[in-house]
Enzyme design. Structure first.
Site, short mmCIF file in Angstrom:
data_model
loop_
_atom_site.label_atom_id
_atom_site.label_comp_id
_atom_site.label_asym_id
_atom_site.label_seq_id
_atom_site.Cartn_x
_atom_site.Cartn_y
_atom_site.Cartn_z
N ASP A 106 0.20 -5.29 -3.67
CA ASP A 106 1.09 -6.00 -4.78
C ASP A 106 0.46 -7.51 -4.92
O ASP A 106 -0.17 -7.96 -4.24
CB ASP A 106 2.64 -6.12 -4.15
CG ASP A 106 3.22 -4.88 -3.92
OD1 ASP A 106 2.81 -3.73 -4.56
OD2 ASP A 106 3.99 -4.63 -3.00
N1 URA Z 1 3.40 -2.29 1.12
C1 URA Z 1 4.10 -2.96 0.08
O1 URA Z 1 5.19 -2.97 -0.17
N2 URA Z 1 3.18 -3.74 -0.62
C2 URA Z 1 1.81 -3.87 -0.51
O2 URA Z 1 1.26 -4.53 -1.16
C3 URA Z 1 1.39 -3.07 0.57
C4 URA Z 1 2.13 -2.36 1.27
#
Ligand code: URA
Length: 242
Positions: A106
């Site tokens: 993310d």
């Molecule tokens: N899980 C998440 O919620 N976000 C990420 O970026 C990676 C794993």
């Protein structure tokens, strides 16, 4: 090992279109193994060949395998919409070689991100059959409790998933911090799992992929490095169990 024309090699390495690479050589901007190159059609052994373009050294590689310590506020998408893209942290020749993130983090998640221009490697790393465990450290809004850890290990039901998903490992690191190891790569998985146990993920960083640990790579946020063959072996699907 196969020989290849110098101009074709420079193109494959991402120095530009074929004609542009020919002109670069004819203009005296390229050195090969320390010698000035003059013939774009000269046949060379490509693997690990040291070249210099405009004085900048480069070692030729069939494929690029790099690890980035991803800073916050960068998107993994090739066409980022709200933040800068992670590809902007690399030389533009990497984009010409079509380097891509292996999976996604993310925009607000930090830590280890792999990138490569090797389609088979990317495909293999993404395949559930060969899934390599990922380790994350999460900071939570509410305190981490033994019950919360137990629930994550037992499995939680996420929206749109047919059955509960469990963490492969999970342990408390501090009053509001935990380490969690996942063997699936579901969308927003850590954040959704923490939401499913009535907590909230406030900050997330990926600390390891398989047995390759970010702390061992010595990368500050925003820095990247090429992975060695030995480091790539740490990314084998069963590396964590060795
Ligand atoms: N899980 C998440 O919620 N976000 C990420 O970026 C990676 C794993």
């Amino acid at each position: 090992m196969k020989k290849i024309k110098l101009s074709k090699l420079l193109q494959a390495q991402g120095f530009g279109a074929r004609r542009a690479c020919e002109v670069m050589i004819l203009d005296g901007r390229v050195r090969v193994s320390g010698e000035l190159a003059t013939d774009p059609g000269a046949l060379v052994l490509a693997e690990a060949l040291p070249v210099e373009v405009d004085g900048a050294p480069w070692t030729c590689r069939a494929h690029l395998y790099v690890a980035l310590n991803k800073p916050p506020n960068y998107e993994c998408s090739r066409k980022p919409s709200h933040h800068r893209g992670v590809l902007s942290l690399f030389p533009s020749m990497f984009s010409l070689r079509n380097i891509q993130p292996v999976g996604r983090l993310d925009h607000d998640t930090t830590g280890m991100l792999l990138l490569s221009d090797d389609g088979q490697f990317i495909h293999r790393q993404a395949s559930p059959k060969h899934y390599v465990p990922k380790t994350y450290e999460a900071t939570t809004l509410d305190p981490v409790t033994p019950d919360l850890i137990a629930s994550l290990l037992a499995g939680v039901l996420l929206h749109d998933e047919p059955k509960p998903i469990a963490a492969a490992a999970c342990r408390q690191l501090g009053p509001r911090r935990l380490e969690i190891v996942l063997e699936q790569g579901k969308y927003h998985q850590v954040k959704r799992m923490l939401a499913a146990v009535d907590n909230r993920c406030e900050a997330l960083t990926r600390t390891a992929i398989g047995k390759l640990w970010l702390k061992d790579l010595g990368l500050a946020e925003g820095e990247w490095r090429f992975l060695t063959d030995a480091q790539l072996r740490f990314l084998a699907p069963d590396a964590r169990k060795e």
